[in-house]
Design a protein around this motif. Structure first.
Motif, mmCIF file in Angstrom:
data_model
loop_
_atom_site.group_PDB
_atom_site.id
_atom_site.type_symbol
_atom_site.label_atom_id
_atom_site.label_comp_id
_atom_site.label_asym_id
_atom_site.label_seq_id
_atom_site.Cartn_x
_atom_site.Cartn_y
_atom_site.Cartn_z
ATOM 1 N N MET A 1 0.851 -1.199 0.000
ATOM 2 C CA MET A 1 0.000 0.000 0.000
ATOM 3 C C MET A 1 0.884 1.246 0.000
ATOM 4 N N ASN A 2 0.686 2.125 -0.951
ATOM 5 C CA ASN A 2 1.493 3.322 -1.109
ATOM 6 C C ASN A 2 0.798 4.497 -0.417
ATOM 7 N N GLU A 3 1.026 4.630 0.863
ATOM 8 C CA GLU A 3 0.323 5.666 1.626
ATOM 9 C C GLU A 3 0.701 7.073 1.193
ATOM 10 N N PRO A 4 1.991 7.366 0.932
ATOM 11 C CA PRO A 4 2.313 8.723 0.457
ATOM 12 C C PRO A 4 1.573 9.087 -0.830
ATOM 13 N N LEU A 5 1.467 8.133 -1.749
ATOM 14 C CA LEU A 5 0.749 8.409 -2.992
ATOM 15 C C LEU A 5 -0.733 8.583 -2.724
ATOM 16 N N ARG A 6 -1.282 7.767 -1.859
ATOM 17 C CA ARG A 6 -2.699 7.918 -1.516
ATOM 18 C C ARG A 6 -2.961 9.292 -0.904
ATOM 19 N N ASP A 7 -2.070 9.731 -0.035
ATOM 20 C CA ASP A 7 -2.234 11.052 0.585
ATOM 21 C C ASP A 7 -2.154 12.155 -0.461
ATOM 22 N N LEU A 8 -1.209 12.001 -1.410
ATOM 23 C CA LEU A 8 -1.095 12.987 -2.483
ATOM 24 C C LEU A 8 -2.373 13.036 -3.304
ATOM 25 N N LEU A 9 -2.852 11.888 -3.724
ATOM 26 C CA LEU A 9 -4.030 11.833 -4.584
ATOM 27 C C LEU A 9 -5.272 12.367 -3.884
ATOM 28 N N ALA A 10 -5.318 12.221 -2.587
ATOM 29 C CA ALA A 10 -6.471 12.727 -1.827
ATOM 30 C C ALA A 10 -6.605 14.237 -1.960
ATOM 31 N N THR A 11 -5.494 14.915 -2.285
ATOM 32 C CA THR A 11 -5.538 16.370 -2.466
ATOM 33 C C THR A 11 -5.815 16.770 -3.911
ATOM 34 N N LEU A 12 -5.818 15.780 -4.809
ATOM 35 C CA LEU A 12 -5.895 16.088 -6.237
ATOM 36 C C LEU A 12 -7.196 15.686 -6.910
ATOM 37 N N THR A 13 -7.945 14.749 -6.294
ATOM 38 C CA THR A 13 -9.111 14.217 -6.982
ATOM 39 C C THR A 13 -10.103 13.664 -5.975
ATOM 40 N N SER A 14 -11.154 13.020 -6.459
ATOM 41 C CA SER A 14 -12.192 12.458 -5.593
ATOM 42 C C SER A 14 -11.673 11.228 -4.863
ATOM 43 N N PRO A 15 -12.293 10.850 -3.735
ATOM 44 C CA PRO A 15 -11.848 9.654 -3.002
ATOM 45 C C PRO A 15 -11.893 8.386 -3.832
ATOM 46 N N GLU A 16 -12.938 8.217 -4.631
ATOM 47 C CA GLU A 16 -13.061 7.010 -5.450
ATOM 48 C C GLU A 16 -11.947 6.944 -6.496
ATOM 49 N N LYS A 17 -11.682 8.056 -7.127
ATOM 50 C CA LYS A 17 -10.641 8.096 -8.149
ATOM 51 C C LYS A 17 -9.261 7.943 -7.526
ATOM 52 N N ALA A 18 -9.065 8.551 -6.364
ATOM 53 C CA ALA A 18 -7.788 8.435 -5.679
ATOM 54 C C ALA A 18 -7.479 6.981 -5.346
ATOM 55 N N ALA A 19 -8.486 6.242 -4.919
ATOM 56 C CA ALA A 19 -8.281 4.831 -4.571
ATOM 57 C C ALA A 19 -7.857 4.024 -5.791
ATOM 58 N N ALA A 20 -8.488 4.290 -6.937
ATOM 59 C CA ALA A 20 -8.132 3.568 -8.160
ATOM 60 C C ALA A 20 -6.751 3.970 -8.665
ATOM 61 N N TYR A 21 -6.460 5.263 -8.628
ATOM 62 C CA TYR A 21 -5.202 5.753 -9.175
ATOM 63 C C TYR A 21 -3.997 5.385 -8.319
ATOM 64 N N ALA A 22 -4.201 5.141 -7.032
ATOM 65 C CA ALA A 22 -3.083 4.752 -6.173
ATOM 66 C C ALA A 22 -2.455 3.445 -6.625
ATOM 67 N N GLU A 23 -3.221 2.621 -7.360
ATOM 68 C CA GLU A 23 -2.723 1.341 -7.856
ATOM 69 C C GLU A 23 -2.357 1.398 -9.337
ATOM 70 N N ASP A 24 -2.394 2.584 -9.920
ATOM 71 C CA ASP A 24 -2.163 2.733 -11.359
ATOM 72 C C ASP A 24 -0.675 2.977 -11.630
ATOM 73 N N THR A 25 -0.097 2.164 -12.497
ATOM 74 C CA THR A 25 1.337 2.263 -12.784
ATOM 75 C C THR A 25 1.718 3.621 -13.351
#
Length: 290
Positions: A1-25
């Motif tokens: 689980m990439n928590e730093p990336l998840r935290d970053l994405l949480a500031t950039l997009t919706s929660p649903e999209k952030a969850a999907a993008y955290a696993e995107d290469t």
């Protein structure tokens, strides 16, 4: 689980999209590279967006009008690159939406990718209430021609069809991360990020690339009747008579399906244009978008 990336994405997009993008290469690659380069990913993706000028924009001679629109609407080109598009790039860009695209739309999109190279711009704008990718997407206009309004980029470039919409932009800052890695490998991406950081106006570079693309790809029209007539001419040269209902929407669609099934060699651009008017764009869609 990439928590730093998840935290970053949480500031950039919706929660649903952030969850999907955290696993995107693709997202991971750009985020990791920005971190290595010492670039603030949140700041970079809020202050910059991308603009893909598709093959239809090139043959429509819409690149230079786009550059003028960008200047007039407060956007500055800070990097520009020419790319060879292919079916894999198309599927990567629209991965999260392509599952509802009709088989016909996917086939037409693959044909479109083969028409000519494309131009990708990185654009910057002064700070505003909304991130630049969000502002830019709103200013660009809707995919559906019926929803476009005067002043929007797509309205300016021409209300052609749902498929032939000429340009693509990321919807939000998280999409900027993802699309940077789709368009560019690590080496080119580093150069693009550096150029964007400098912030110099590179409109002239983009215009020069446009001129090269124009020289290699002839201008083409978007008229449905002209596209049909070119296809009928191709079939006539092969000794195949036009069906009596060829000029109707149903007849044109049937004609294209039959040509594909039989492996007929038809002018790709004419197939794209006619298909964009008469074939369904979404799975399960019975009507066409005109």
């Amino acid at each position: 689980m990439n928590e730093p990336l998840r935290d970053l994405l949480a500031t950039l997009t919706s929660p649903e999209k952030a969850a999907a993008y955290a696993e995107d290469t693709y997202v991971q690659e750009t985020a990791e590279q920005l971190d290595r380069l010492g670039v603030d990913a949140t700041k970079f993706t809020r202050e910059h967006s991308l603009l893909l000028l598709k093959p239809d924009a090139v043959v429509a001679r819409a690149v230079r009008p786009t550059l003028e629109w960008l200047r007039d609407n407060g956007f500055r080109v800070v990097a520009a690159r020419r790319l060879a598009a292919d079916r894999h790039m198309i599927r990567a860009l629209w991965y999260f939406a392509w599952n509802i695209a009709s088989p016909e739309r996917r086939r037409l999109a693959d044909l479109l990718a083969g028409i000519c190279d494309v131009l990708v711009l990185v654009v910057h704008a002064d700070d505003g209430a909304l991130p630049v990718p969000v502002r830019f997407t709103e200013a660009k206009g809707a995919t559906d021609p019926r929803k476009r309004r005067p002043g929007e980029l797509r309205h300016l470039l021409g209300n052609h069809s749902y498929l032939l919409n000429l340009v693509h932009t990321p919807d939000d800052p998280a999409d900027v991360l993802r699309e940077l890695a789709i368009y560019f490998d690590e080496r080119v991406r580093a150069a693009v990020i550096a150029e964007a950081g400098i912030g110099a106006d590179r409109t002239d570079e983009a215009a020069a690339i446009a001129d090269d693309l124009y020289a290699e790809a002839p201008a083409r029209g978007f008229d449905r009747a002209a596209a049909l007539h070119r296809i009928l001419d191709d079939l006539a040269r092969a000794g195949i008579a036009a069906p009596p209902d060829a000029e109707t929407t149903t007849g044109s669609a049937r004609l294209l399906h039959a040509a594909w099934a039989e492996g007929r060699a038809l002018d790709p651009w004419s197939v794209i244009v006619l298909g964009s008017y008469v074939l369904p764009m979404r799975t399960g869609q019975s009507e066409v978008r005109s």
